[in-house]
Design a protein around this motif. Structure first.
Motif, PDB file in Angstrom:
ATOM      1  N   TYR A  58       0.832  -1.202   0.000  1.00 30.18           N
ATOM      2  CA  TYR A  58       0.000   0.000   0.000  1.00 30.18           C
ATOM      3  C   TYR A  58       0.869   1.255   0.000  1.00 30.18           C
ATOM      4  N   ILE A  61       1.891   3.143  -3.174  1.00 30.42           N
ATOM      5  CA  ILE A  61       0.895   3.889  -3.953  1.00 30.42           C
ATOM      6  C   ILE A  61       0.860   5.322  -3.429  1.00 30.42           C
ATOM      7  N   ARG A  66      -6.370   6.851  -3.462  1.00 35.37           N
ATOM      8  CA  ARG A  66      -6.406   5.536  -4.098  1.00 35.37           C
ATOM      9  C   ARG A  66      -5.886   4.457  -3.143  1.00 35.37           C
ATOM     10  N   ARG A  67      -4.850   4.792  -2.395  1.00 39.33           N
ATOM     11  CA  ARG A  67      -4.279   3.848  -1.434  1.00 39.33           C
ATOM     12  C   ARG A  67      -5.321   3.445  -0.386  1.00 39.33           C
ATOM     13  N   LEU A  70      -8.235   1.323  -1.751  1.00 44.99           N
ATOM     14  CA  LEU A  70      -7.845  -0.074  -1.946  1.00 44.99           C
ATOM     15  C   LEU A  70      -7.813  -0.811  -0.611  1.00 44.99           C
ATOM     16  N   ALA A  84      -5.782  -7.323  -4.672  1.00 45.61           N
ATOM     17  CA  ALA A  84      -5.312  -6.010  -4.235  1.00 45.61           C
ATOM     18  C   ALA A  84      -3.805  -5.865  -4.446  1.00 45.61           C
ATOM     19  N   SER A  86      -1.996  -6.844  -6.762  1.00 47.37           N
ATOM     20  CA  SER A  86      -1.595  -6.593  -8.147  1.00 47.37           C
ATOM     21  C   SER A  86      -1.535  -5.098  -8.446  1.00 47.37           C
ATOM     22  N   TYR A  87      -2.071  -4.262  -7.545  1.00 46.65           N
ATOM     23  CA  TYR A  87      -2.093  -2.819  -7.762  1.00 46.65           C
ATOM     24  C   TYR A  87      -0.926  -2.093  -7.088  1.00 46.65           C
ATOM     25  N   TYR A  88      -0.037  -2.816  -6.424  1.00 48.25           N
ATOM     26  CA  TYR A  88       1.152  -2.183  -5.867  1.00 48.25           C
ATOM     27  C   TYR A  88       1.981  -1.581  -6.998  1.00 48.25           C
ATOM     28  N   GLU A  89       2.800  -0.575  -6.677  1.00 48.34           N
ATOM     29  CA  GLU A  89       3.533   0.168  -7.708  1.00 48.34           C
ATOM     30  C   GLU A  89       5.050   0.040  -7.498  1.00 48.34           C
ATOM     31  N   ARG A 166      -4.139 -11.706 -12.036  1.00 52.90           N
ATOM     32  CA  ARG A 166      -3.900 -10.659 -11.045  1.00 52.90           C
ATOM     33  C   ARG A 166      -3.098 -11.194  -9.863  1.00 52.90           C
TER      34      ARG A 166
END
Length: 220
Positions: A58, A61, A66-67, A70, A84, A86-89, A166
């Motif tokens: 988290y 992000i 957005r963080r 999520l 969830a 899969s959305y790490y940056e 994902r």
């Protein structure tokens, strides 16, 4: 006075109070570990450890709205952890890692809990779990089999190709953070975190997965 060894803080405590709790715990000679939605601020507040891949994921992000959306959706059960993640940056991993390494903050991934069915060692993991579960002398409650089986059933039977893709993205991003964290001099810990598997055995599986992520066997 009651003999506790460590203080663990959840992610809901405001950071000004995290610092107060940390300062008082350290005054008493107690280490502090935590869940976190912002590993950088937790590190600056003086915690000794951060738990779980999602705490650092988290934190990667930078868009706070957005963080938190999520995180809230995951806590509400509207999005699974495997999705969830899969959305790490990863492009922002370094800012998280730099803060943790600078302050000497240790970190426990616990990715085996969710992702061991995707490990190259999954067949070996499953064989050992089955041996223990089927051992009549183990005297384990049925819940242990249920939560252990569910980890595999969820990813390998119930997930359609899109969510499975994902989950695999999450696995790749988790491995990348582990590898980069250790290469930067981060202090890696491990633990079983057993709601999705078998207490104690999960820790050994996690060590294997650390090595698969690129950590040397001796470091693990």
């Amino acid at each position: 006075d009651d003999g506790y060894d460590v203080i663990k803080l959840n992610e809901f405590l405001p950071f000004d109070l995290v610092k107060v709790a940390v300062d008082e715990a350290h005054r008493l000679g107690m280490p502090v570990t935590c869940h976190s939605w912002d590993a950088m601020k937790s590190s600056e507040a003086g915690v000794d450890g951060i738990e779980h891949i999602w705490s650092v994921g988290y934190s990667s992000i930078p868009d706070l709205k957005r963080r938190h959306e999520l995180a809230e959706q995951r806590l509400a059960g509207n999005i699974e952890q495997e999705i969830a993640g899969s959305y790490y940056e990863p492009e922002n991993y370094d800012r998280v890692i730099d803060a943790m390494v600078k302050h000497g903050v240790a970190w426990t991934p616990t990715i085996a809990k969710w992702l061991r069915p995707l490990s190259p060692s999954a067949a070996r993991f499953r064989q050992r779990e089955t041996e223990i579960l089927n051992d009549p002398n183990a005297d384990l409650p049925p819940t242990v089999r249920a939560v252990t089986d569910n980890s595999y059933d969820k990813l390998l039977r119930r997930y359609t190709p899109a969510p499975l893709h994902r989950a695999k993205m999450f696995y790749e991003k988790a491995n990348e953070f582990i590898r980069r964290f250790v290469n930067a001099g981060g202090i890696l810990k491990e633990g079983s975190d057993p709601p999705r598997g078998m207490a104690a055995l999960l820790m050994h599986q996690a060590l294997v997965m650390d090595v698969e992520a690129g950590v040397s066997p001796m470091m693990a």
